[in-house]
Write a protein that holds these residues in place. Structure first.
Motif, mmCIF file in Angstrom:
data_model
loop_
_atom_site.group_PDB
_atom_site.id
_atom_site.type_symbol
_atom_site.label_atom_id
_atom_site.label_comp_id
_atom_site.label_asym_id
_atom_site.label_seq_id
_atom_site.Cartn_x
_atom_site.Cartn_y
_atom_site.Cartn_z
ATOM 1 N N THR A 60 0.831 -1.205 0.000
ATOM 2 C CA THR A 60 0.000 0.000 0.000
ATOM 3 C C THR A 60 0.866 1.256 0.000
ATOM 4 O OG1 THR A 60 -1.804 -1.158 1.120
ATOM 5 C CG2 THR A 60 -1.789 1.246 1.278
ATOM 6 N N GLN A 102 -7.370 0.369 -0.230
ATOM 7 C CA GLN A 102 -7.475 -0.930 0.430
ATOM 8 C C GLN A 102 -8.698 -0.976 1.337
ATOM 9 O OE1 GLN A 102 -3.903 -2.116 2.464
ATOM 10 N NE2 GLN A 102 -4.867 -3.840 3.480
ATOM 11 N N ASP A 190 -5.942 -1.878 -4.992
ATOM 12 C CA ASP A 190 -5.424 -2.353 -3.708
ATOM 13 C C ASP A 190 -6.440 -3.307 -3.072
ATOM 14 O OD1 ASP A 190 -3.913 -2.753 -1.477
ATOM 15 O OD2 ASP A 190 -3.637 -0.633 -0.991
ATOM 16 N N GLU A 191 -6.170 -4.568 -3.169
ATOM 17 C CA GLU A 191 -7.003 -5.631 -2.599
ATOM 18 C C GLU A 191 -8.474 -5.506 -2.992
ATOM 19 O OE1 GLU A 191 -6.190 -6.728 1.394
ATOM 20 O OE2 GLU A 191 -4.078 -6.195 1.277
HETATM 21 MG MG LIG Z 1 -1.985 -2.750 2.165
#
Ligand SMILES: [Mg+2]
Ligand SMILES: Nc1ncnc2c1ncn2[C@@H]1O[C@H](COP(=O)(O)OP(=O)(O)OP(=O)(O)O)[C@@H](O)[C@H]1O
Lengths: 272, 321
Positions: A60, A102, A190-191
């Protein structure tokens, strides 16, 4: 066999130097901690690249650096040949590098449509005069474009729901839809499938592939290994802020150092 | 529901037009001041929507008031020009204050604005040759609009009504446009707004300056209506009152600050200028926080809820498709 093809393809891209993103010695310290440490990242146009690593590996932080949210301690970032190391977030987006978050980040009190309309921000013809004298709230072409994006991401029926009332899976997808509305050339996810069930994550990963097929390069951070291995053509593994390994999914998943890093961090993360 | 709302607005509008006929000079005076308070409250809203706590709005009113008064008094500038100059000066001062400080987050920005109230008060107090300091600036001409002097209280009342409606119309158009959506987005999640390409520093500055401009308009009218300016008037008390109008009225809707300003300034009228004024506003704020966190504008909904039971207003959750 298929793997060969993909590797040679990414090889040829690198040779033809259609390099979209390139970092040199990218480093970020937080106090004494080197969260990202001399990372050289290269993403060619048209690729889907995975960026994986155990919790706290610096993924991140990498995204925050690339998108201009934090400044690197050292190193440079080039996007499409231009040095963007010192640009502020909105300037980075203008060049076509768009990131998602995220933790689910939405405009909770706005509708799905309004969220996506804000994604169109850079592409909207707005002026004080238009705001004062137009009878319509938003230009019809922008509303139409937003509806298209919602349609494309499978959220058409949620256009008028407040973001906070959407189920978790749809909230995550709405985040992607907003980023898409900004017309990225490189999309940093991000994810995207955190907290989704198998069905939902499968659909999102299919969406990611479609997005790439439409000409958007994708850099993907994800703990769900099934999703990463099934989607990415190339994977970069970070550990303690440094690049640990890089290669095709097959190469990375059989790499001894990678397995050790994940075992060290607990298998649970690897399974996602 | 919509028809009811339009009806209420029309009746209200007619009543406001008839105040000078129905009431005496006292009501005309009170209502004109209510209108300036509405302008002040509504003009604070864009900044608040961006998540910026401005506790110094009265300072910009002061700038507009003194600028317009001095131009009219010393240079015989007509009201429409002096008001515009006062408002523009307030916006420029807002630029000077906002540019360096809007990068600061939350409480730091608030502290800068609080400090600024004192700075402006001190300037008005100490620049005696220009402002007459603590003797107060008197002899401000009545508003001279397009060559006509508005000599009667009633005509000045209509000027205030017109300025308020024009201000509200402009602010409403902006809030309900894309610009307003951007303000909301910055207030809700500024990092997400940035990630979509919003230059949040510029937009916060624009929202802030817009507010300063209309505070200047309110100040200019006030100066030529009361015709006497006294530095401490535009102090911390007035600044917090403008903020309280917004919170008591409600932050969730454009009507919030309008309702808040009208309600509180009418109700507090008997205590105006006395020590009870502070107590009154404190209690109003406290009651709102405790019992009506969404402000007065959420009151009708709450009452309907009580009357029809919870089911009437509970929104159904979205079907998981
Ligand atoms: Mg992360
Ligand atoms: N703003 C910050 N201040 C201080 N330390 C930070 C900050 N942001 C990240 N870190 C630290 O940097 C390291 C890397 O964090 P980062 O969030 O980049 O990891 P990650 O790879 O995204 O992990 P995860 O998979 O859990 O999301 C962690 O040790 C984290 O605690």
């Amino acid at each position: 066999m298929g793997e060969e093809r993909i590797r040679s393809q990414s090889e040829s891209r690198r040779v033809s130097s259609a390099l979209l993103l390139e970092t040199h010695g990218l480093t970020r310290h937080f106090g004494g901690l080197a969260a990202v440490n001399r990372v050289d990242l290269r993403v060619a146009e048209g690729e889907i690249v995975g960026l994986i690593g155990p919790n706290g590996a610096g993924k991140t932080t990498c995204f925050n650096l690339l998108s201009g949210f934090i400044r690197p301690t050292a190193g440079t970032i080039r996007f499409d040949g231009e040095d963007i190391t010192r640009l502020r977030p909105h300037q980075v987006v203008k060049r076509g590098l768009v990131r998602t978050f995220q933790l689910t980040t939405l405009f909770q009190e706005l509708t799905g449509l309004e969220n996506v309309l804000l994604g169109l921000h850079l592409h909207s013809r707005r002026s004080l005069g238009r705001a004062l004298f137009s009878r319509r709230r938003f230009p019809p072409d922008e509303v139409a474009r937003s509806r298209e994006v919602l349609e494309f991401t499978g959220l058409a029926s949620q256009a008028d729901q407040l973001a906070r009332n959407l189920p978790h899976g749809h909230q995550r997808v709405l985040g992607i839809a907003m980023a898409l509305a900004a017309r990225p050339r490189l999309l940093l996810l991000d994810e995207p499938v955190t907290g989704m069930n198998l069905d939902e994550s499968g659909r999102v990963m299919a969406l990611v592939k479609t997005i790439r097929d439409r000409g958007v390069t994708v850099l993907l951070v994800e703990h769900n290994m099934k999703a990463v291995m099934g989607t990415c053509e190339r994977i970069v593994v970070l550990n303690f802020g440094q690049t640990l390994a890089e290669g095709s999914p097959a190469e990375v998943s059989t790499n001894a150092k990678v397995i050790e890093a994940y075992l060290g961090a607990g298998l649970a993360h690897a399974r996602g | 529901m919509r028809r009811l709302r339009v009806g209420v607005l029309i009746v209200l509008g007619l009543l406001l037009l008839l105040v000078p006929q129905l009431g005496g000079d006292y009501y005309v005076h009170v209502f004109a001041l209510v209108f300036t308070n509405v302008i002040l409250a509504a003009s604070l809203r864009p900044s608040l929507t961006c998540g910026q706590l401005n506790i110094g709005h009265s300072a910009f009113m002061s700038v507009g008031a003194y600028a317009s008064a001095l131009l009219a008094k010393n240079l015989a500038v007509p009201f429409e020009v002096s008001m515009l100059c006062g408002a523009l000066l307030a916006a420029v001062v807002g630029l000077a204050i906002g540019y360096p400080s809007l990068r600061l987050r939350g409480v730091y920005f608030a502290m800068v604005t609080v400090a600024f109230v004192e700075v402006i008060r001190l300037i008005a107090q100490l620049w005696v040759p220009l402002t007459r300091g603590m003797s107060g600036l008197s002899g401000i001409p009545k508003p001279n609009l397009l060559g006509v002097t508005l000599a009667t209280k009633a005509s000045q009342y209509y000027l205030a009504l017109f300025l308020m409606l024009l201000t509200l119309l402009i602010l409403w158009k902006l809030e309900s446009s894309r610009l307003g959506l951007i303000w909301k987005s910055i207030g809700m999640a500024d990092n997400l707004a940035q990630s979509l390409g919003v230059n949040i520093a510029n937009h916060k500055l624009l929202a802030f300056m817009l507010g300063c401009f209309f505070a200047g308009v309110a100040g200019a009218f006030y100066a030529h209506f009361i015709r006497f300016l006294f530095p401490p008037e535009f102090g911390f008390l007035m600044a917090t009152n403008i903020l309280v109008y917004n919170y008591v009225g409600g932050r969730g809707h454009f009507a919030g600050p309008i309702v808040g300003a009208a309600f509180l300034s009418l109700l507090s009228e008997p205590f105006r200028g006395s020590a009870y004024e502070t107590i009154f506003f404190s209690i109003a704020m406290l009651l709102t926080i405790l019992f009506l966190p969404g402000g007065l504008i959420t009151l009708p909904g709450k009452l309907a809820e009580l009357r029809w039971g919870k089911s009437a207003s509970a929104h159904s959750p979205s079907p998981a498709a």
